[in-house]
Design an enzyme around this catalytic site. Structure first.
Site, PDB file in Angstrom:
ATOM      1  N   ASP A  24       0.774  -1.294   0.002  1.00 46.41           N
ATOM      2  CA  ASP A  24       0.195   0.040  -0.115  1.00 46.41           C
ATOM      3  C   ASP A  24       0.808   1.347  -0.076  1.00 46.41           C
ATOM      4  OD1 ASP A  24      -2.353   1.373  -0.006  1.00 46.41           O
ATOM      5  OD2 ASP A  24      -2.641   1.231   2.244  1.00 46.41           O
ATOM      6  N   HIS A  41       2.385   3.395  -8.980  1.00 47.35           N
ATOM      7  CA  HIS A  41       2.272   1.938  -9.317  1.00 47.35           C
ATOM      8  C   HIS A  41       3.248   1.128  -9.762  1.00 47.35           C
ATOM      9  CE1 HIS A  41      -1.666   2.312  -7.529  1.00 47.35           C
ATOM     10  NE2 HIS A  41      -2.359   2.741  -8.491  1.00 47.35           N
ATOM     11  N   LEU A 135      10.239 -20.864  -5.365  1.00 47.05           N
ATOM     12  CA  LEU A 135       9.430 -19.980  -4.654  1.00 47.05           C
ATOM     13  C   LEU A 135       8.108 -20.023  -5.307  1.00 47.05           C
ATOM     14  CD1 LEU A 135       8.836 -17.501  -2.597  1.00 47.05           C
ATOM     15  CD2 LEU A 135       9.604 -15.996  -4.525  1.00 47.05           C
ATOM     16  N   SER A 200      -8.128  -4.750   5.041  1.00 50.39           N
ATOM     17  CA  SER A 200      -8.610  -4.426   3.648  1.00 50.39           C
ATOM     18  C   SER A 200      -8.937  -5.702   3.093  1.00 50.39           C
ATOM     19  CB  SER A 200      -7.545  -3.526   2.843  1.00 50.39           C
ATOM     20  OG  SER A 200      -7.336  -2.236   3.625  1.00 50.39           O
TER      21      SER A 200
HETATM   22  C1  IPE Z   1      -5.561  -2.731  -0.166  1.00 51.07           C
HETATM   23  O1  IPE Z   1      -4.937  -1.236  -0.395  1.00 51.07           O
HETATM   24  C2  IPE Z   1      -5.328  -3.456  -1.573  1.00 51.07           C
HETATM   25  C3  IPE Z   1      -4.041  -3.492  -2.152  1.00 51.07           C
HETATM   26  C4  IPE Z   1      -3.045  -3.081  -1.606  1.00 51.07           C
HETATM   27  C5  IPE Z   1      -4.126  -3.942  -3.606  1.00 51.07           C
HETATM   28  P1  IPE Z   1      -6.119  -0.211  -0.511  1.00 51.07           P
HETATM   29  O2  IPE Z   1      -5.238   1.108  -0.626  1.00 51.07           O
HETATM   30  O3  IPE Z   1      -7.008  -0.398  -1.683  1.00 51.07           O
HETATM   31  O4  IPE Z   1      -7.021  -0.472   0.672  1.00 51.07           O
HETATM   32  P2  IPE Z   1      -7.864   0.687   1.663  1.00 51.07           P
HETATM   33  O5  IPE Z   1      -8.737   1.341   0.648  1.00 51.07           O
HETATM   34  O6  IPE Z   1      -6.897   1.792   2.045  1.00 51.07           O
HETATM   35  O7  IPE Z   1      -8.384   0.009   2.782  1.00 51.07           O
HETATM   36  C1  IPE Z   2      -1.518   0.127  -3.344  1.00 49.55           C
HETATM   37  O1  IPE Z   2      -1.171   1.466  -3.342  1.00 49.55           O
HETATM   38  C2  IPE Z   2      -1.805  -0.344  -4.749  1.00 49.55           C
HETATM   39  C3  IPE Z   2      -3.256  -0.522  -4.938  1.00 49.55           C
HETATM   40  C4  IPE Z   2      -4.009  -0.520  -4.176  1.00 49.55           C
HETATM   41  C5  IPE Z   2      -3.719  -0.948  -6.219  1.00 49.55           C
HETATM   42  P1  IPE Z   2      -2.357   2.828  -3.391  1.00 49.55           P
HETATM   43  O2  IPE Z   2      -2.916   2.908  -4.744  1.00 49.55           O
HETATM   44  O3  IPE Z   2      -3.700   2.291  -2.504  1.00 49.55           O
HETATM   45  O4  IPE Z   2      -1.670   3.835  -2.914  1.00 49.55           O
HETATM   46  P2  IPE Z   2      -2.495   5.097  -1.798  1.00 49.55           P
HETATM   47  O5  IPE Z   2      -2.949   4.186  -0.599  1.00 49.55           O
HETATM   48  O6  IPE Z   2      -3.592   5.642  -2.388  1.00 49.55           O
HETATM   49  O7  IPE Z   2      -1.288   5.527  -1.414  1.00 49.55           O
HETATM   50 MG    MG Z   3      -4.191   2.343  -0.508  1.00 52.21          MG
END
Ligand code: IPE
Ligand code: IPE
Ligand code: MG
Length: 244
Positions: A24, A41, A135, A200
């Site tokens: 995240d 990303h 792995l 999440s």
């Molecule tokens: C969780 O991250 C999903 C992934 C890392 C793919 P999110 O950014 O979607 O989660 P929330 O919305 O903060 O809970």
């Molecule tokens: C995690 O990073 C990747 C996915 C959920 C796809 P985020 O896109 O949630 O990044 P933040 O949480 O908004 O910083």
């Molecule tokens: Mg996020």
């Protein structure tokens, strides 16, 4: 501490079998650099590469990363498209290296919302790794823990309806045999970056007794040394499973 130093602190006999990671913070990382979210990303994908490498170096058995959740469909269409494309791009770019390291890659998650052609294309690329015995790398994509349990319950329901099994046959191992994660051990260690202290909807059944490890670091800044930090911490914990 340096990666090499940290490596020496790892007790090879107390390795987690399965590490799961909620990657995240890509968006916030990009925002700090005044770039768009997709830039974040892409940087996140580079960190994934490092973490696979670390898993290989540690002879880790299972590594699962959360790349796209069932709830991430609620994001703007352009970001969703970017994430779908990034998965294809990442796999195409990394598959040769992954293969040469005897890593096996599979997707874990649902098919709803994804075009069959898209899934076929990815699975064709991944299938070159499916006989690899090193792995076991899993990408949770279009994954939701509740959805996982629900689809397992539906499959079991169909088997009961057809008379193949009875309700008395339902136990943990039957449910687990019908989850997307069939055949995988439960995660021993769950890592989440970006300072958020929640699950999440990731592997909710499977993490029942996982050790949780959180860091403020945003995913693109996560390094192999951070992974070792988490493992050293894990190795110093006392897992009681409700006993004494
Ligand atoms: C969780 O991250 C999903 C992934 C890392 C793919 P999110 O950014 O979607 O989660 P929330 O919305 O903060 O809970
Ligand atoms: C995690 O990073 C990747 C996915 C959920 C796809 P985020 O896109 O949630 O990044 P933040 O949480 O908004 O910083
Ligand atoms: Mg996020």
């Amino acid at each position: 501490m340096e990666y090499k130093e940290l490596l020496q602190q790892i007790d090879k006999n107390k390795m987690p079998k399965h590490i799961a990671i909620i990657m995240d913070g890509n968006g916030r990382w990009a925002k700090k650099k005044i770039k768009n979210r997709l830039f974040g990303h892409r940087a996140g994908a580079k960190a994934v590469r490092q973490i696979i490498e670390c898993g290989v170096e540690l002879n880790l058995e299972y590594l699962t990363v959360y790349a796209f959740s069932s709830e991430n469909w609620n994001r703007p269409a352009a970001e969703i498209k970017g994430l779908l494309n990034l998965l294809v791009e990442f796999m195409n770019k990394e598959i040769a290296e992954i293969n040469s390291n005897n890593v096996c890659v599979k997707l874990v998650g649902g098919e709803e919302g994804l075009e069959q052609g898209y899934l076929d294309k990815i699975n064709k690329t991944l299938s070159t790794t499916w006989n690899n015995t090193g792995l076991q790398f899993r990408i949770a994509f279009n994954y939701g823990g509740r959805q996982d349990i629900l689809q397992a319950v539906k499959k079991i329901g169909v088997k009961i309806q057809s008379g193949e099994i009875t309700p008395e046959d339902i136990d943990s191992s039957l449910l687990e045999a019908n989850l997307y994660t069939v055949g995988m051990p439960d995660p021993d260690l769950l890592i989440r970056t970006s300072g958020e202290l929640r699950i999440s909807n990731f592997l909710i059944w499977q993490v029942a007794y996982a050790e949780l490890w959180f860091t403020e670091k945003l995913w693109p800044d996560f390094t192999k040394s951070d992974m070792l930090d988490a493992i050293v911490d894990f190795q110093n914990r006392n897992r009681r499973y409700g006993a004494l």
